[in-house]
Design a protein around this motif. Structure first.
Motif, short mmCIF file in Angstrom:
data_model
loop_
_atom_site.label_atom_id
_atom_site.label_comp_id
_atom_site.label_asym_id
_atom_site.label_seq_id
_atom_site.Cartn_x
_atom_site.Cartn_y
_atom_site.Cartn_z
N ARG A 53 0.87 -1.19 0.06
CA ARG A 53 0.01 -0.17 -0.05
C ARG A 53 1.02 1.42 -0.06
O ARG A 53 0.64 2.06 -0.73
CB ARG A 53 -0.70 -0.02 1.15
N ARG A 54 2.00 1.44 0.70
CA ARG A 54 2.91 2.35 0.66
C ARG A 54 3.72 2.73 -0.69
O ARG A 54 3.89 3.74 -0.79
CB ARG A 54 3.89 2.11 1.91
N PHE B 125 2.39 1.91 -3.57
CA PHE B 125 1.45 2.45 -4.46
C PHE B 125 0.63 3.46 -4.14
O PHE B 125 -0.25 3.76 -4.67
CB PHE B 125 0.64 1.28 -4.83
N ARG B 126 0.96 4.27 -3.11
CA ARG B 126 0.40 5.49 -3.05
C ARG B 126 0.71 6.70 -3.66
O ARG B 126 1.64 6.86 -4.17
CB ARG B 126 0.35 5.83 -1.34
#
Length: 73
Positions: A69-70, A72-73
């Motif tokens: 998640r980090r 692809f933020r």
């Protein structure tokens, strides 16, 4: 009572042999490879416990999701 020199010599040799055996035993017990093998066996036994194994899998999954998640933020 004076002791016979041969008896004293025999007692010294017996004490020396006993000390050598004790030192050999201590050397065997203090072998670092045995400590490593013991640690490995202990870790494997803990990882074979389903509660520990599944907890580690869950923590790894949560960390993987957090990293993805980090990224692809």
């Amino acid at each position: 009572m004076a002791r016979d020199p041969e008896t004293i010599q025999r007692e010294i040799e017996q004490a020396r042999d006993a000390l050598a055996a004790t030192l050999d035993e201590l050397g065997t017990r203090a072998d670092p490879r045995k400590f490593v093998e013991s640690g490995k066996a202990s870790l494997r036994a803990k990882l074979d416990d389903p509660r520990v194994r599944y907890t580690l899998i869950a923590v790894g999954a949560v960390l993987t999701i957090a990293v993805v998640r980090r990224l692809f933020r």
